[in-house]
Design a protein around this motif. Structure first.
Motif, PDB file in Angstrom:
ATOM      1  N   VAL A 380     -12.610   6.097   5.152  1.00  0.00           N
ATOM      2  CA  VAL A 380     -11.685   6.967   5.889  1.00  0.00           C
ATOM      3  C   VAL A 380     -10.347   6.268   6.081  1.00  0.00           C
ATOM      4  O   VAL A 380      -9.276   6.888   5.937  1.00  0.00           O
ATOM      5  N   LEU A 381     -10.377   4.962   6.383  1.00  0.00           N
ATOM      6  CA  LEU A 381      -9.136   4.221   6.578  1.00  0.00           C
ATOM      7  C   LEU A 381      -8.303   4.173   5.307  1.00  0.00           C
ATOM      8  O   LEU A 381      -7.080   4.427   5.334  1.00  0.00           O
ATOM      9  N   VAL A 382      -8.932   3.894   4.184  1.00  0.00           N
ATOM     10  CA  VAL A 382      -8.200   3.827   2.909  1.00  0.00           C
ATOM     11  C   VAL A 382      -7.632   5.188   2.544  1.00  0.00           C
ATOM     12  O   VAL A 382      -6.469   5.312   2.126  1.00  0.00           O
ATOM     13  N   ARG A 383      -8.437   6.250   2.707  1.00  0.00           N
ATOM     14  CA  ARG A 383      -7.951   7.597   2.371  1.00  0.00           C
ATOM     15  C   ARG A 383      -6.839   8.049   3.306  1.00  0.00           C
ATOM     16  O   ARG A 383      -5.922   8.766   2.891  1.00  0.00           O
ATOM     17  N   ALA A 384      -6.903   7.636   4.562  1.00  0.00           N
ATOM     18  CA  ALA A 384      -5.841   7.992   5.498  1.00  0.00           C
ATOM     19  C   ALA A 384      -4.526   7.323   5.111  1.00  0.00           C
ATOM     20  O   ALA A 384      -3.448   7.930   5.218  1.00  0.00           O
ATOM     21  N   LEU A 385      -4.604   6.084   4.642  1.00  0.00           N
ATOM     22  CA  LEU A 385      -3.398   5.386   4.196  1.00  0.00           C
ATOM     23  C   LEU A 385      -2.796   6.049   2.959  1.00  0.00           C
ATOM     24  O   LEU A 385      -1.587   5.968   2.721  1.00  0.00           O
ATOM     25  N   MET A 386      -3.643   6.705   2.168  1.00  0.00           N
ATOM     26  CA  MET A 386      -3.172   7.366   0.951  1.00  0.00           C
ATOM     27  C   MET A 386      -2.778   8.823   1.195  1.00  0.00           C
ATOM     28  O   MET A 386      -2.376   9.515   0.260  1.00  0.00           O
ATOM     29  N   TRP A 387      -2.879   9.298   2.436  1.00  0.00           N
ATOM     30  CA  TRP A 387      -2.603  10.714   2.729  1.00  0.00           C
ATOM     31  C   TRP A 387      -1.203  11.148   2.294  1.00  0.00           C
ATOM     32  O   TRP A 387      -1.045  12.201   1.667  1.00  0.00           O
ATOM     33  N   PRO A 388      -0.131  10.404   2.598  1.00  0.00           N
ATOM     34  CA  PRO A 388       1.210  10.859   2.167  1.00  0.00           C
ATOM     35  C   PRO A 388       1.304  11.040   0.657  1.00  0.00           C
ATOM     36  O   PRO A 388       1.919  12.013   0.177  1.00  0.00           O
ATOM     37  N   LEU A 389       0.715  10.125  -0.090  1.00  0.00           N
ATOM     38  CA  LEU A 389       0.738  10.242  -1.543  1.00  0.00           C
ATOM     39  C   LEU A 389      -0.048  11.463  -1.997  1.00  0.00           C
ATOM     40  O   LEU A 389       0.368  12.193  -2.913  1.00  0.00           O
ATOM     41  N   TYR A 390      -1.178  11.699  -1.327  1.00  0.00           N
ATOM     42  CA  TYR A 390      -1.999  12.857  -1.675  1.00  0.00           C
ATOM     43  C   TYR A 390      -1.244  14.158  -1.366  1.00  0.00           C
ATOM     44  O   TYR A 390      -1.294  15.117  -2.153  1.00  0.00           O
ATOM     45  N   ALA A 391      -0.563  14.206  -0.214  1.00  0.00           N
ATOM     46  CA  ALA A 391       0.156  15.420   0.175  1.00  0.00           C
ATOM     47  C   ALA A 391       1.252  15.755  -0.839  1.00  0.00           C
ATOM     48  O   ALA A 391       1.441  16.919  -1.216  1.00  0.00           O
ATOM     49  N   ARG A 392       1.966  14.723  -1.268  1.00  0.00           N
ATOM     50  CA  ARG A 392       3.019  14.957  -2.265  1.00  0.00           C
ATOM     51  C   ARG A 392       2.424  15.421  -3.587  1.00  0.00           C
ATOM     52  O   ARG A 392       2.976  16.303  -4.252  1.00  0.00           O
ATOM     53  N   SER A 393       1.306  14.822  -3.958  1.00  0.00           N
ATOM     54  CA  SER A 393       0.652  15.216  -5.199  1.00  0.00           C
ATOM     55  C   SER A 393       0.159  16.656  -5.123  1.00  0.00           C
ATOM     56  O   SER A 393       0.306  17.431  -6.081  1.00  0.00           O
ATOM     57  N   ASN A 394      -0.429  17.031  -3.998  1.00  0.00           N
ATOM     58  CA  ASN A 394      -0.940  18.394  -3.838  1.00  0.00           C
ATOM     59  C   ASN A 394       0.198  19.413  -3.890  1.00  0.00           C
ATOM     60  O   ASN A 394       0.051  20.510  -4.456  1.00  0.00           O
ATOM     61  N   ARG A 395       1.343  19.067  -3.303  1.00  0.00           N
ATOM     62  CA  ARG A 395       2.505  19.950  -3.350  1.00  0.00           C
ATOM     63  C   ARG A 395       2.961  20.146  -4.795  1.00  0.00           C
ATOM     64  O   ARG A 395       3.285  21.261  -5.217  1.00  0.00           O
ATOM     65  N   THR A 396       2.967  19.049  -5.575  1.00  0.00           N
ATOM     66  CA  THR A 396       3.360  19.137  -6.986  1.00  0.00           C
ATOM     67  C   THR A 396       2.394  20.018  -7.768  1.00  0.00           C
ATOM     68  O   THR A 396       2.809  20.851  -8.596  1.00  0.00           O
ATOM     69  N   MET A 397       1.092  19.861  -7.505  1.00  0.00           N
ATOM     70  CA  MET A 397       0.093  20.644  -8.234  1.00  0.00           C
ATOM     71  C   MET A 397       0.203  22.129  -7.898  1.00  0.00           C
ATOM     72  O   MET A 397      -0.004  22.991  -8.767  1.00  0.00           O
ATOM     73  N   LYS A 398       0.537  22.459  -6.644  1.00  0.00           N
ATOM     74  CA  LYS A 398       0.710  23.859  -6.278  1.00  0.00           C
ATOM     75  C   LYS A 398       1.915  24.469  -6.985  1.00  0.00           C
ATOM     76  O   LYS A 398       1.875  25.635  -7.441  1.00  0.00           O
TER      77      LYS A 398
END
Length: 612
Positions: A380-398
């Motif tokens: 959970v800690l590692v994934r939380a640190l990667m959340w901003p990168l994931y959010a940007r990636s998800n926006r790009t995929m949409k």
């Protein structure tokens, strides 16, 4: 009375006797008191001292070995070392807090079943000594030191002193000090090269049939770590079977043998030139007597020539214990390389640091399932640190998903020209300011973390014997039953289902049916990949999938990103240039090598010539 020839012979013999007496080795004054004490003790016991004993500091070595071997033990808080006079070394090391998988009532025993003890001397690969050393009880300290003394078949007199390491030294529970005194007899006719002799490193084999990492031998030279698996001796599709592997180095730091979670290491206190040899063997484990591969090895003595009457002393640290990353790092000076994390060592060490320290915090609250909860919190800690990168990636995929209708039109417009389709798609990405690589960044970022976690869990002896929920041992598969001879593992099934749900929730950004099929098969690939691995990895991946599902669910409820064309447009992107180059190559191929200029629209008509 005597003729001239007789006198010449008498004078010559007298001169030879005088020269021989002058150059004859004198008794060692330091050894005389010991010899006299031995003679006096022998006279008191009614026995005559042996006239064949070598002269020097090791004159106590008996010529006739003891009739029976002597077993002595040295004990630390975590290890019971059993030493034997037959070879003068450690017969076995029982790890008190490591239970056997095959027989939970017993502990893990290193070097169990080996023909020779660790520290036995050999004068060549597999030519291990079988002499029975004399146990020097008068020189030993019960519970602290053990002294063996004997004469090697080569004529060398060898004294081995084993000692407990001070308790304040890191790793002391699994360490022994070894001092080897080697003396060449004064009566020897030649010098003895010690590099032909080696100390036995013991043998290593899998402790159970479910170990995925093969046993092997390793060494560290001049700061570089090397490892060879037992499979090298059996050969394979691209390699031939080997009967012996030997390596030499001018700066040999240490050498050892090991299984997935345990190792035996001999390390000299002074770095010198040396070598290592290793041979493979096969044995059977389990109720089904499955054949597994193991290794045995030896660590060569330094390249020193021992002249008659000379003596050399070598000091070593002998480690027989678990591959505990935190303990080995505290021991310093290259000990942590034994973990053999490989290319992802930076990530593996960081993940181990997180895991161990988070576990320490949880265990202060409760020890029950503490390692399982530690794995979940690390994830959970590692994934939380990667959340901003994931959010940007998800926006790009949409945003890419909104271009799918335009992509379908391009495929209909250029049905036989995939290069042109790709070039036009790149133009669309440039027009709307979309980075096609942005959607892959989280997956690429997770690759080193995943493999770092994978390698760390392979050698995480901390997880051994610790359970979570229905899992009995996080270092092994969570098999709950056997179905038609196949193990039923629950966590990998949950992991596969969660991966499938995660993929179904992701927006479809690809117009290529092949890519869509590959993405759908990814959960199945990971399912088979993790099915028989340690349940700790399946727990990590399942937790990561659940976190991703929550992230996707949350982002789907956020406002949709707008798809607006960029003002100005700008020049061609790198991907567009690559697509254009590929299209040009395809045109040249169709034109049989002739250069075909890019179509720039209708040519302007030229006016009539006026002459002049």
């Amino acid at each position: 009375m005597y003729d001239r020839k007789t006198w010449i012979v008498v004078i010559a013999c007298s001169l030879l006797l005088a020269v021989n007496w002058y150059f004859m080795p004198k008794p060692d004054p330091e050894a005389l008191p010991q010899a006299e004490e031995s003679a006096e003790e022998g006279a008191k016991d009614g026995a005559e001292p042996s006239k064949e004993e070598p002269q020097g500091v090791l004159t106590e070595a008996p010529m006739a070995p003891p009739v029976e071997s002597k077993i002595v033990t040295l004990e630390t808080p975590d290890t019971l070392f059993t030493l034997t006079s037959l070879g003068g070394g450690v017969k076995s090391a029982e790890l008190k807090h490591q239970k056997s998988v095959v027989n939970p009532e017993s502990n893990v025993i290193l070097n169990e079943g080996a023909a020779s003890p660790v520290g036995a001397l050999s004068d060549g690969p597999d030519r291990l000594e079988t002499i029975n050393y004399a146990y020097r009880e008068q020189d030993s300290i019960p519970g602290e030191t053990v002294v063996f003394l004997g004469k090697h078949p080569s004529g060398l007199v060898v004294k081995k002193t084993w000692a407990i390491v001070p308790a304040d030294e890191p790793g002391s529970s699994y360490l022994l000090d070894l001092q080897v005194d080697v003396e060449n007899s004064r009566d020897a006719k030649s010098r003895v090269p010690l590099e032909h002799f080696s100390l036995f490193l013991g043998r290593a084999k899998p402790l159970h049939t479910k170990e995925l990492t093969p046993s092997g031998f390793f060494w560290r030279e001049d700061g570089d770590f090397h490892n060879e698996n037992a499979t090298e001796f059996s050969g394979g599709m691209f390699s031939k079977a080997k009967s012996l592997i030997s390596e030499t180095s001018e700066q040999m730091n240490y050498a050892g043998v090991g299984s997935q979670l345990f190792a035996t290491v001999i390390r000299p206190t002074e770095v010198r030139s040396g070598g290592i040899w290793s041979k493979g063997f096969s044995t059977k484990l389990g109720d089904d007597e499955k054949e597994v591969l193991g290794v045995r090895a030896g660590y060569n003595l330094p390249a020193v020539n021992l002249n008659p009457g000379d003596r050399q002393t070598f000091s070593y640290k002998v480690f027989m214990g678990p591959k505990d990353n935190r303990m080995l790092r505290r021991m310093g000076d290259g000990w942590a390389d034994i973990m053999n994390y490989g290319w992802f060592s930076v990530f593996s060490r960081f993940m181990n640091f997180l895991l161990v320290n988070i576990h320490d915090l949880i265990s202060k609250i409760s020890d029950k399932w503490s390692w399982g909860w530690a794995i979940i919190l690390v994830t959970v800690l590692v994934r939380a640190l990667m959340w901003p990168l994931y959010a940007r990636s998800n926006r790009t995929m949409k945003r890419m998903a909104k271009l799918k209708p335009e992509m379908d039109k391009l495929k209909e417009k250029y049905p036989d020209d995939p290069t042109k389709v790709q070039q036009e798609v790149m133009g669309l990405y440039r027009k709307f300011g979309i980075n096609p690589v942005g959607g892959c960044l989280p997956m690429l970022a997770q690759i080193p973390i995943f493999f770092g976690f994978y390698r760390m869990l392979q050698y995480a002896v901390e997880l051994r014997g610790n359970g979570f929920l229905w899992v009995d041992d996080l270092s092994m598969p969570d098999t709950v039953a056997q179905v038609m001879g196949y193990p039923l593992n629950i966590l990998p099934i949950v992991m596969g289902l969660s991966s499938f749900v995660q993929m179904q929730m992701m927006p479809n950004t690809s117009a290529d049916k092949t890519q869509q099929m590959i993405m759908k098969l990814m959960p199945l690939m990971f399912f088979f990949f993790c099915y028989n691995f340690a349940s700790a990895l399946a727990l990590y991946w399942t937790t990561s999938n659940v976190f991703s599902i929550f992230q996707t669910w949350l982002t789907q409820r956020m406002p949709e990103p707008e798809l607006k064309a960029k003002a100005g447009g700008g020049g061609k992107s790198f991907m567009e240039k690559m697509a254009a180059a590929a299209e040009q190559q395809q045109k040249m191929k169709k034109a049989q090598g002739r250069v075909v200029e890019e179509d720039k629209g209708p040519k302007k008509k030229r006016g009539p010539r006026t002459g002049g």
